[in-house]
Design a protein around this motif. Structure first.
Motif, PDB file in Angstrom:
ATOM      1  N   ARG A  77       0.922  -1.124  -0.096  1.00  0.00           N
ATOM      2  CA  ARG A  77      -0.022  -0.133  -0.299  1.00  0.00           C
ATOM      3  C   ARG A  77       0.361   1.643  -0.246  1.00  0.00           C
ATOM      4  O   ARG A  77       0.559   2.074  -1.130  1.00  0.00           O
ATOM      5  CB  ARG A  77      -1.027   0.091   0.765  1.00  0.00           C
ATOM      6  N   LEU A  78       1.981   1.410   0.445  1.00  0.00           N
ATOM      7  CA  LEU A  78       2.803   2.252   0.711  1.00  0.00           C
ATOM      8  C   LEU A  78       3.455   2.401  -0.584  1.00  0.00           C
ATOM      9  O   LEU A  78       3.126   4.357  -1.333  1.00  0.00           O
ATOM     10  CB  LEU A  78       3.650   2.189   1.485  1.00  0.00           C
ATOM     11  N   LEU A  79       3.350   1.524  -1.271  1.00  0.00           N
ATOM     12  CA  LEU A  79       4.635   2.000  -2.536  1.00  0.00           C
ATOM     13  C   LEU A  79       2.905   2.518  -3.858  1.00  0.00           C
ATOM     14  O   LEU A  79       3.634   2.827  -4.468  1.00  0.00           O
ATOM     15  CB  LEU A  79       4.597   0.444  -3.573  1.00  0.00           C
ATOM     16  N   LEU A  80       1.812   1.870  -3.606  1.00  0.00           N
ATOM     17  CA  LEU A  80       0.620   2.298  -4.213  1.00  0.00           C
ATOM     18  C   LEU A  80       0.600   4.079  -4.416  1.00  0.00           C
ATOM     19  O   LEU A  80       0.436   4.494  -5.036  1.00  0.00           O
ATOM     20  CB  LEU A  80      -0.388   1.272  -4.059  1.00  0.00           C
ATOM     21  N   ARG A 172       9.497  -1.278  -8.994  1.00  0.00           N
ATOM     22  CA  ARG A 172       9.451  -1.882  -8.430  1.00  0.00           C
ATOM     23  C   ARG A 172       7.223  -2.204  -8.339  1.00  0.00           C
ATOM     24  O   ARG A 172       7.804  -3.892  -8.113  1.00  0.00           O
ATOM     25  CB  ARG A 172       8.983  -0.918  -7.156  1.00  0.00           C
ATOM     26  N   ALA A 173       6.854  -2.105  -9.021  1.00  0.00           N
ATOM     27  CA  ALA A 173       5.867  -1.780  -9.366  1.00  0.00           C
ATOM     28  C   ALA A 173       5.473  -3.028  -9.967  1.00  0.00           C
ATOM     29  O   ALA A 173       4.579  -4.225 -10.183  1.00  0.00           O
ATOM     30  CB  ALA A 173       4.932  -1.502  -9.711  1.00  0.00           C
ATOM     31  N   ARG A 184      -1.134  -3.017 -10.583  1.00  0.00           N
ATOM     32  CA  ARG A 184      -0.881  -1.613  -9.311  1.00  0.00           C
ATOM     33  C   ARG A 184      -0.999  -0.576  -9.532  1.00  0.00           C
ATOM     34  O   ARG A 184      -1.275   0.608  -9.261  1.00  0.00           O
ATOM     35  CB  ARG A 184       0.845  -2.582  -8.655  1.00  0.00           C
ATOM     36  N   LEU A 185      -0.323  -0.532 -11.630  1.00  0.00           N
ATOM     37  CA  LEU A 185      -0.550   0.743 -11.679  1.00  0.00           C
ATOM     38  C   LEU A 185      -1.432   1.886 -12.091  1.00  0.00           C
ATOM     39  O   LEU A 185      -2.114   2.467 -11.328  1.00  0.00           O
ATOM     40  CB  LEU A 185      -0.245   0.852 -13.213  1.00  0.00           C
ATOM     41  N   GLY A 186      -3.001   0.719 -11.812  1.00  0.00           N
ATOM     42  CA  GLY A 186      -4.415   0.953 -12.001  1.00  0.00           C
ATOM     43  C   GLY A 186      -4.987   1.434 -10.453  1.00  0.00           C
ATOM     44  O   GLY A 186      -4.744   2.268 -10.451  1.00  0.00           O
TER      45      GLY A 186
END
Length: 289
Positions: A77-80, A172-173, A184-186
């Protein structure tokens, strides 16, 4: 590495990653060209809102962003959130810079950040030569004229910094394959839409009664944030970060070709020399594994 047994993974594996990047490079300039034409009618922030909103809607149709957010652990979630905020601010600062500065200057400043990423991954003298050739080629292609607009320079520098963030976070995604990368991009695009809603909607709502402008805004989103970003994920899932950063040197060459075909702006001898240098750098570059 891409999982060849997955949906997007199968698609990514059938085509060389450089080809996916080529598609992304074409739309990288088509999208902003449409956007600049809309600035007078919709406003800069309004166009940015249409871009992110239409992209978020498209990803809701082709991916499962809400499920991705729910199933992610705290690191995911932090990445998103990081990628989503990066996309929101990067796209907005890019448009704010284009509203004040020539595209050549904005593109040149954007490329400076990618050089740093490419340098970080250098391991061989061959790749150093490739990087030098691509930098020389871009320098020849872009006749940079410095500007005296401090605010425009601020937005351009911010866009360049966040473009590096997009490369790092985007890789990373895509680390576990193209399928997860697109999902993840979405999710990140939905977060970007939420972040940008308070700013851009005020300008966008003023043209919601004009169908042609709405369709144009949707077109900007599809050309700028859906097609190229998905292609980026398909390429990133198979290319190391430094190799992807070096391929970004193709963008000025792509812009020259598009201008010649669409706008009948025939490249000069200087332009052809620059394109040749960029192509040579990419040709001798050895991807790092």
């Amino acid at each position: 590495m891409t999982n060849a047994n997955s949906g997007y993974g199968r698609v990514a594996a059938r085509v060389p990653p450089q080809a996916w990047f080529g598609v992304s490079a074409v739309f990288h300039y088509l999208g902003p060209s449409f956007a600049v034409l809309l600035f007078p009618a919709v406003g800069v922030l309004g166009v940015a809102w249409f871009r992110v909103a239409s992209a978020a809607a498209a990803f809701c149709l082709i991916a499962s962003p809400i499920r991705t957010l729910r199933q992610a652990d705290w690191k995911g979630r932090l990445l998103l959130v990081g990628l989503g905020l990066c996309l929101a601010v990067m796209n907005t600062s890019f448009y704010l810079a284009l509203d004040r500065l020539p595209m050549s200057l904005v593109a040149a400043m954007e490329f400076v950040g990618t050089i740093a990423v490419a340098l970080w991954g250098l391991r061989t003298g061959r790749n150093l030569i490739a990087l030098i050739l691509t930098v020389l080629g871009v320098a020849v292609l872009i006749d940079v004229k410095w500007a005296s607009d401090p605010m425009g320079l601020f937005w351009s520098a911010l866009n360049a910094l966040l473009f590096v963030g997009y490369i790092v976070l985007g890789h990373r995604a895509a680390a576990n394959g193209a399928d997860q990368g697109v999902e993840r991009l979405g999710a990140a695009m939905v977060i970007a839409f939420i972040a940008l809603m308070p700013l851009g909607f005020v300008q966008a709502v003023a043209v919601l009664d004009q169908p042609l402008l709405i369709l144009a805004g949707i077109g900007v989103g599809l050309c700028s944030s859906v097609i190229p970003y998905i292609c980026d994920q398909l390429a990133m899932s198979r290319l190391p970060r430094a190799s992807f950063a070096l391929l970004l040197a193709l963008l000025p060459a792509t812009a020259t070709v598009i201008a010649a075909i669409v706008l009948t702006q025939i490249p000069s001898f200087r332009d052809l020399v620059g394109i040749a240098l960029v192509m040579a750098g990419v040709a001798i570059h050895r991807p790092l594994r």
